[in-house]
Design an enzyme around this catalytic site. Structure first.
Site, PDB file in Angstrom:
ATOM      1  N   SER A 197       6.380   2.330  -0.016  1.00 27.37           N
ATOM      2  CA  SER A 197       6.738   1.069   0.637  1.00 27.37           C
ATOM      3  C   SER A 197       8.208   1.122   1.069  1.00 27.37           C
ATOM      4  O   SER A 197       8.586   1.965   1.876  1.00 27.37           O
ATOM      5  CB  SER A 197       6.435  -0.094  -0.308  1.00 27.37           C
ATOM      6  OG  SER A 197       6.446  -1.310   0.377  1.00 27.37           O
ATOM      7  N   ASP A 216      -3.429  -2.767   5.272  1.00 25.57           N
ATOM      8  CA  ASP A 216      -2.165  -3.113   4.619  1.00 25.57           C
ATOM      9  C   ASP A 216      -1.441  -4.203   5.402  1.00 25.57           C
ATOM     10  O   ASP A 216      -1.071  -3.998   6.560  1.00 25.57           O
ATOM     11  CB  ASP A 216      -1.290  -1.858   4.538  1.00 25.57           C
ATOM     12  CG  ASP A 216      -0.045  -2.040   3.682  1.00 25.57           C
ATOM     13  OD1 ASP A 216       0.344  -3.189   3.433  1.00 25.57           O
ATOM     14  OD2 ASP A 216       0.532  -1.018   3.271  1.00 25.57           O
ATOM     15  N   HIS A 240      -2.273  -2.203   0.841  1.00 28.86           N
ATOM     16  CA  HIS A 240      -0.980  -1.695   0.409  1.00 28.86           C
ATOM     17  C   HIS A 240      -1.052  -0.965  -0.927  1.00 28.86           C
ATOM     18  O   HIS A 240      -0.264  -0.058  -1.193  1.00 28.86           O
ATOM     19  CB  HIS A 240       0.012  -2.859   0.309  1.00 28.86           C
ATOM     20  CG  HIS A 240       1.442  -2.450   0.169  1.00 28.86           C
ATOM     21  ND1 HIS A 240       2.133  -1.826   1.177  1.00 28.86           N
ATOM     22  CD2 HIS A 240       2.324  -2.571  -0.863  1.00 28.86           C
ATOM     23  CE1 HIS A 240       3.386  -1.596   0.788  1.00 28.86           C
ATOM     24  NE2 HIS A 240       3.510  -2.023  -0.452  1.00 28.86           N
TER      25      HIS A 240
END
Length: 718
Positions: A569, A654, A689
């Site tokens: 991320s 995501d 995600h």
């Protein structure tokens, strides 16, 4: 390793130039304090890879080609992947229960069964009525729910105050849009359903209503609603947050008296209270303290008082705990809590009220801490204060599941890089600890491993902590070893030492695992983030990571040709920026759902999270930030130079880091890099995600990534 022929067959995304403008975003002109003038333009040749609906056949075909290439390039690793998967699975207690936590007349817990991919949520009476028999009730078997879905995320269940119903949230795409489902425990029938919520919800005090949030088109939680269980009336909108910098969440005080709404950006917050005891569920939300730029605060409750955890608009940057009466919640009435006044060396992260105590979680000198405050009769003064001591170093103490208010016991989690997570009950009166459960890890011998705390000196003289773990018989002081360096360094999030059963496959092959506690996180206090790791100091994050890596090389822990770097991320932005600055730093990079298209994403307010994150990175439409952000944006700084081998993981659904960012990054790297090292992009087509929801599939994905890394390090036969 992958052969050169396979690398030459890598998908090459078509270039279709599109213009991105910076200066005056339509509809958001007032959000830009100093707009670029004249407007700047940049060309994005891979903008066509973006499809908000995730259904463009050309885009999907490209992603399928990337996945096929990933499989082709790593087909020689198939047997090794299977071996890694079996090893990882061998460290999982497949049939297991979590430690039951008390809640009302029951003990609630989660169990898993061998061969079953998902959890089962259960309960049993606190006090058995049948001698010698466990009166277990299976409330929700997520395995049954998941049968018709490729992805199924159920974060947990929440029993009603009467314990005759429960509600669960379910997301079947990975998009983080949740349906709320209310179930009758006795009949096991669905009683009610609320579609497409933000996933944040609370019961009222009478089990008659649910409060929940909704998201806007940019995935921001912006509304709080009230829903009558099996009611005929339409749901009632209680609050709407119109400022797109702010996210709206809700909670209930542990005392059960107040519903709390929190409107917050990264720098400012504002809360409202609904007094269930006084006004009932149909009452009105009352403002605590109107928002002021830079003022962060959060409310909790016990007795006749509210307790306020706040930075006082940076007067108490590391946060302090204040107190006021329930009837006078505004800032003018906040008083210092006598006996626990502000200490700038102590960073407070959470205050949990009990009937007679307050448990305060926080940090000091870079380590997690727990302080216990025994309160006097007025609640405005601490009768006694003590810190709870833990044995291992370095280690992490965290808040456990604490549903009981009238108790002298606080439940905490405790782990280190060599100790699996323990559930510990701490008696705040007797000052004693009872270990209720240690997470079982089969085929693990703790005595074979060791962890240490190291300190690197950054280029500006700042001391950067490092946590490292290794297998003792694979470590010789002064001899460089294989090493994976992990980092995050954003949002003030603390990347504390943790135990990972999956990482044992690295350690057992002689790969040391290190965490760089770099600026941008909150490990060393709030200033580590606010003053040294965001906006126009963001490059400290990348420099710290590079300096930690150089320190590990100079100290003979490793060599560049023996090193892997890893980030997910915003940690993907970290490793993406580092690769451009120092491509010679490592042999291989693992980037999970990497946030790498900083300029394009932060210029487009329609993309989820963009507007709120202007307070993290800056707004590229503003002349103060444009050049600085551009100077480190990973995609924008890919150069014609040699890069290490790179594996990139993405999720099609995501909502936090859209799949097209890693896809565009892979395309840009292949376009410009001058070496023959592989760039692998693997997109999970049915997740978001946080990767797969199926625990076995999750391990297979991890095995795929680690097999690639170990292969590049020359350890695929180990």
């Amino acid at each position: 390793m992958a052969d050169a022929t396979a690398m030459r067959n890598a998908p090459m995304a078509e270039k279709k130039p599109s213009t991105v403008r910076f200066g005056r975003p339509e509809g958001y002109e007032r959000s830009v304090e100093r707009p670029l003038d004249p407007v700047r333009e940049r060309v994005d040749p891979y903008a066509w890879l973006r499809c908000d609906d995730r259904n463009d056949p050309h885009v999907l075909e490209h992603l399928h080609q990337e996945n096929a290439y990933a499989e082709q390039t790593t087909q020689h690793l198939e047997e090794f992947r299977q071996n890694l998967y079996r090893e990882m699975l061998g460290h999982v207690q497949e049939t297991d229960d979590t430690c039951p936590h008390p809640h009302g007349p029951y003990l609630y817990y989660v169990k898993t069964l061998e061969g079953k991919s998902y959890e089962m949520h259960c309960r049993k009476p606190k006090h058995s009525t049948t001698e010698g028999k466990v009166e277990e009730q299976v409330l929700l078997d997520v395995n049954a729910l998941a049968e018709e879905f490729e992805y199924c995320d159920v974060p947990g269940i929440d029993p009603s105050p009467c314990h005759e119903m429960y509600v669960y949230a379910i997301d079947t795409k990975g998009s983080e849009d949740y349906d709320l489902v209310v179930m009758d425990i006795q009949t096991k029938e669905e009683m009610d359903r609320v579609p497409r919520t933000g996933g944040c919800f609370e019961w009222d005090h009478r089990s008659a209503y649910l409060f929940y949030t909704k998201r806007d088109k940019a995935q921001r939680q912006f509304q709080v609603w009230r829903h009558a269980i099996r009611g005929s009336e339409e749901d009632t909108l209680l609050l709407q947050e119109d400022d797109e910098l702010f996210n709206l969440t809700l909670s209930k005080t542990r005392s059960g008296r107040f519903i709390v709404t929190n409107s917050s950006s990264t720098e400012t917050s504002e809360e409202r209270l609904l007094d269930l005891e006084k006004d009932g569920a149909e009452g009105t939300l009352h403002l605590v303290q109107e928002r002021k730029p830079g003022l962060l605060y959060g409310i909790t409750h016990r007795g006749n008082n509210l307790y306020v955890e706040t930075n006082l608009g940076k007067e108490a940057q590391n946060f302090t705990l204040l107190v006021c009466g329930v009837e006078q919640p505004a800032m003018d009435h906040w008083k210092a809590l006598k006996g626990f006044e502000y200490d700038p060396s102590r960073y407070l992260t959470d205050a949990m009220c009990f009937e007679d105590h307050i448990a305060v979680f926080g940090r000091q000198e870079g380590f997690t801490k727990l302080w216990v405050l025994e309160m006097d009769g007025s609640g405005f003064e601490v009768a006694s204060l003590h810190e709870v001591e833990f044995e291992e170093f370095p280690s992490t103490v965290s808040c456990g599941i604490n549903r009981e208010f009238k108790t002298d016991v606080v439940r905490v989690g405790y782990e280190s890089m060599v100790s699996p997570k323990s559930v510990i009950d701490y008696n705040m009166n007797e000052r004693t600890k009872v270990t209720k459960k240690v997470k079982p890890v089969p085929n693990y011998n703790k005595s074979l491993y060791a962890s240490e705390r190291l300190v690197a000196t950054a280029r500006d003289g700042m001391s950067i902590p490092i946590s490292i773990v290794y297998r003792k018989d694979k470590h010789v002081p002064g001899r460089p070893e294989h090493l994976m360096l992990y980092g995050y360094g954003s949002y003030g999030i603390c990347n504390d030492p943790f135990f990972s059963p999956s990482n044992l496959v690295l350690l057992d092959r002689g790969v040391h695992f290190a965490i760089a506690h770099i600026r941008g996180g909150g490990e060393m206090g709030r200033a580590w983030y606010e003053d040294h790791g965001k906006y126009l100091t963001k490059k400290n994050t990348f420099y710290d990571f590079i300096d930690v890596a150089d320190y590990l090389v100079a100290s003979h822990w490793t060599k560049p040709e023996l090193m892997a770097i890893h980030g997910r991320s915003a940690g993907g932005l970290l490793v993406g920026a580092v690769l451009n600055m120092r491509p010679d730093l490592c042999k291989v990079c693992l980037a999970g759902v990497p946030f790498v298209d900083l300029m394009c994403t932060m210029s487009d307010p329609s993309i989820p999270l963009t507007v709120p994150e202007w307070e993290e990175w800056g707004n590229p439409h503003d002349e103060r930030y444009y050049e600085y952000m551009l100077s480190y944006s990973p995609i924008d700084n890919v150069a014609a130079q040699a890069y290490p081998s790179i594996i990139i993981a993405a999720g099609l659904h995501d909502p936090r880091v859209a799949y097209w960012e890693p896809a565009k990054w892979a395309a840009k790297l292949r376009e410009l890099k001058t070496d023959s090292n592989p760039v692998i992009l693997k997109t999970e087509m049915s997740s978001g995600h946080f990767s797969a929801s199926d625990r076995y599939k999750y391990l297979r994905e991890k095995a795929f990534e680690y097999a690639f890394v170990l292969d590049q390090l020359g350890l695929c036969q180990a």
